[in-house]
Design a protein around this motif. Structure first.
Motif, short mmCIF file in Angstrom:
data_model
loop_
_atom_site.label_atom_id
_atom_site.label_comp_id
_atom_site.label_asym_id
_atom_site.label_seq_id
_atom_site.Cartn_x
_atom_site.Cartn_y
_atom_site.Cartn_z
N LEU A 1 0.91 -1.23 -0.12
CA LEU A 1 -0.10 -0.10 0.11
C LEU A 1 0.98 1.24 0.12
N ALA A 2 2.04 1.35 0.70
CA ALA A 2 2.78 2.49 0.82
C ALA A 2 3.52 2.64 -0.51
N LEU A 3 3.93 1.44 -1.16
CA LEU A 3 4.44 1.89 -2.40
C LEU A 3 3.71 2.23 -3.62
N ASP A 4 2.38 1.87 -3.38
CA ASP A 4 1.45 2.27 -4.41
C ASP A 4 1.22 3.81 -4.07
N ALA A 5 1.03 4.06 -2.87
CA ALA A 5 0.87 5.73 -2.36
C ALA A 5 2.04 6.47 -2.97
N LEU A 6 3.16 5.89 -2.88
CA LEU A 6 4.42 6.81 -3.16
C LEU A 6 4.53 6.79 -4.82
N GLU A 7 4.10 5.82 -5.38
CA GLU A 7 4.02 5.94 -6.98
C GLU A 7 2.96 6.84 -7.08
N GLN A 8 1.89 6.75 -6.89
CA GLN A 8 0.79 8.08 -7.18
C GLN A 8 1.27 9.45 -6.89
N ARG B 1 5.47 15.47 -0.90
CA ARG B 1 4.84 14.45 -1.56
C ARG B 1 4.68 13.14 -0.85
N VAL B 2 5.96 13.00 -0.05
CA VAL B 2 5.69 11.66 1.05
C VAL B 2 4.78 11.90 2.05
N ALA B 3 4.71 13.04 2.50
CA ALA B 3 3.61 13.41 3.55
C ALA B 3 2.16 13.29 3.01
N ILE B 4 2.00 13.67 1.74
CA ILE B 4 0.92 13.62 1.01
C ILE B 4 0.38 11.89 0.83
N ALA B 5 1.40 11.35 0.54
CA ALA B 5 1.17 9.62 0.23
C ALA B 5 0.93 9.13 1.76
N ARG B 6 1.45 9.62 2.78
CA ARG B 6 1.14 9.07 4.18
C ARG B 6 -0.33 9.22 4.50
N ALA B 7 -0.78 10.65 4.25
CA ALA B 7 -2.16 10.73 4.35
C ALA B 7 -3.06 9.92 3.41
N LEU B 8 -2.82 10.03 2.16
CA LEU B 8 -3.45 9.19 1.11
C LEU B 8 -3.56 7.65 1.34
N VAL B 9 -2.58 7.03 1.83
CA VAL B 9 -2.86 5.57 2.18
C VAL B 9 -3.65 5.31 3.17
N LEU B 10 -4.31 6.13 4.05
CA LEU B 10 -4.82 5.92 5.21
C LEU B 10 -6.41 6.24 4.73
N LYS B 11 -6.88 6.69 3.70
CA LYS B 11 -7.96 6.85 3.00
C LYS B 11 -8.90 7.62 4.32
N PRO B 12 -8.51 8.84 4.60
CA PRO B 12 -9.19 9.24 5.92
C PRO B 12 -10.64 9.75 5.57
N LYS C 1 -3.81 15.69 -5.41
CA LYS C 1 -3.98 14.49 -4.56
C LYS C 1 -5.01 15.05 -3.39
N ILE C 2 -4.86 16.28 -2.84
CA ILE C 2 -5.92 16.47 -1.92
C ILE C 2 -7.36 16.77 -2.44
N CYS C 3 -7.40 16.92 -3.54
CA CYS C 3 -8.75 17.00 -4.20
C CYS C 3 -9.25 15.50 -4.63
N ARG C 4 -8.39 14.78 -4.64
CA ARG C 4 -8.74 13.28 -5.06
C ARG C 4 -9.22 12.62 -3.49
N ILE C 5 -8.46 12.97 -2.47
CA ILE C 5 -8.98 12.83 -1.20
C ILE C 5 -10.48 13.08 -0.95
N LYS C 6 -10.60 14.30 -1.30
CA LYS C 6 -12.05 15.07 -1.17
C LYS C 6 -13.07 14.38 -1.97
N GLN C 7 -12.89 13.96 -3.39
CA GLN C 7 -13.36 13.33 -4.18
C GLN C 7 -13.93 11.92 -3.75
N ASN C 8 -13.14 11.23 -3.07
CA ASN C 8 -13.50 10.14 -2.40
C ASN C 8 -14.43 10.18 -1.27
#
Length: 221
Positions: free
Chosen positions: A121-128, A149-160, A183-190
């Motif tokens: 999951l972490a590798l996938d988030a970093l690829e994104q 971007r690492v900080a974004i991936a750390r948030a993204l992977v949690l699907k908050p 990426k922030i907007c994608r989290i919002k769209q989810n």
């Protein structure tokens, strides 16, 4: 998703108590992004820390994802933060002794995700976020934009359910800013609700709500 009512936060100062948040109200629904602005020193970061349970408040009511924080023990609050929220810090807040991958995995480890799954999951988030070639680098080996971007991936992977952002594009170049905002907007769209502190007025069109923090209260713009 996020409800705050009559929140009061005070700090002790040389000249007595300083009220930073004064009977403040704030509501934000699923899939909404709110940008909060205000002059430097007005308490924006304090507000974000209170809403995200990184800091306590003196009185009022706070609810995150339908869960009343007032009724929770400190351990309950830790569990709530781990399960429902994520935070993108202005200073990145990466652990210096951990690689990019390990930093992204950390929240999943607290959720007791097994080692193999959290690594993938972490590798996938970093690829994104365009960092598949930097997964084993330490923070000091990365540029500021890459660390964010690492900080974004750390948030993204949690699907908050709720994402808090403190100046997420501060000091970033144009390319890194665009990627972070995407990426922030994608989290919002989810379906997450997003609370963002920023001085960058060019970001206001991204918001469903814009609020000004002034004299301890939020004013809709």
């Amino acid at each position: 998703m996020l409800k705050a009512e009559k929140i009061v936060k005070k700090y002790a100062g040389i000249c007595g108590e300083n009220t930073v948040l004064d009977n403040l109200d704030f509501h934000l629904g699923k899939g909404q992004l709110c940008i909060i602005t205000g002059r430097s020193g007005c308490g924006k970061s304090t507000l974000l820390n209170v809403l995200s349970c990184l800091d306590t408040f003196d009185s009022g009511y706070l609810e995150i994802n339908g869960k009343a924080v007032n009724d929770m023990t400190p351990n309950d609050i830790c569990r709530l933060r781990r399960s429902d929220t994520a935070f993108i810090f202005q200073g990145y807040n990466l652990i210096s002794s951990m690689t990019a991958r390990e930093n992204v995995e950390l929240g999943l480890k607290y959720r007791k995700v097994n080692s193999r799954q959290r690594t993938q999951l972490a590798l996938d988030a970093l690829e994104q976020v365009g960092l598949s070639h930097r997964t084993e680098h330490l923070p000091h080996q990365l540029s500021g934009g890459q660390q964010q971007r690492v900080a974004i991936a750390r948030a993204l992977v949690l699907k908050p359910k709720v994402l808090f952002c403190d100046e997420p594009t501060g000091n970033l170049d144009k390319e890194s800013t665009a990627l972070v905002l995407d990426k922030i907007c994608r989290i919002k769209q989810n379906g997450a609700c997003v609370v963002m502190i920023t001085h960058d007025l060019s970001l206001l069109p991204l918001a469903d709500k814009v609020c000004l923090l002034e004299n301890g209260k939020l004013i809709m713009q």
